[in-house]
Design an enzyme around this catalytic site. Sequence first.
Site, mmCIF file in Angstrom:
data_model
loop_
_atom_site.group_PDB
_atom_site.id
_atom_site.type_symbol
_atom_site.label_atom_id
_atom_site.label_comp_id
_atom_site.label_asym_id
_atom_site.label_seq_id
_atom_site.Cartn_x
_atom_site.Cartn_y
_atom_site.Cartn_z
ATOM 1 N N CYS A 136 0.839 -1.207 0.000
ATOM 2 C CA CYS A 136 0.000 0.000 0.000
ATOM 3 C C CYS A 136 0.873 1.255 0.000
ATOM 4 O O CYS A 136 1.651 1.484 0.930
ATOM 5 C CB CYS A 136 -0.910 -0.029 1.229
ATOM 6 S SG CYS A 136 -1.825 1.489 1.511
ATOM 7 N N CYS A 178 0.121 3.737 2.823
ATOM 8 C CA CYS A 178 0.634 3.204 4.088
ATOM 9 C C CYS A 178 2.111 3.530 4.251
ATOM 10 O O CYS A 178 2.564 3.877 5.352
ATOM 11 C CB CYS A 178 0.424 1.691 4.149
ATOM 12 S SG CYS A 178 -1.317 1.181 4.100
#
Length: 204
Positions: free
Chosen positions: A120, A123
């Site tokens: 991600c 993230c």
Amino acid sequence: MRGKSIIRSFLLRQPFNFRSFSSSSSRIPLNQNYLISTPKTNSSIPKKTFPVSTPQKLNLSRPFSNSPTNYYPEYLSEPEQPPVPSNVVPVKSEEDVDAAFSKAEGESMPAVFYFTATWCAPCRLIAPVMNELARRNPHVTIFKMDIDEEALASKLKILNVTAVPTVHFFKEGKKEDEVVGGDVARIVQTMKKLYMKDDSREEK
């Protein structure tokens, strides 16, 4: 006819004398120095020699074997990342999840549940922010969960985590707020609102 008279008068003209241009007064002397000229050097300017470094032994089979391993200077190399704070706790099993929620809900521990994934991009963007927030709030425990952990699959369904990054904020045994997505500004504001201590109140 008129045309013939013009041609005849042109033919009867005096021939052009090329010798008038070959006189010594009109000649341009051809100097060989104009063709081959050497640049003038200023002897007052000292000559500088630039050193050329060559390897003593060059291995032709491995031409880069004598090259240094660090090709970039120190100021261009990537700086070392600070260590992860001790209050960032990885959660990798169902038992760890139960223990974390037991502390957040049963013991009223100020806690943040941070759901993330290695693939991600948002993230990875907020990862250093979460570490810095943990460093500035040592009394808050951040439980970090990777949603790709197979052991956490059933717990994630119960918690209804459908996107990453997702951050749950717990205070005094209750879930106070939730942020879905890489909204750094909102995550920082929520941490300040819920967990940052007011020094002015403590002094009183």
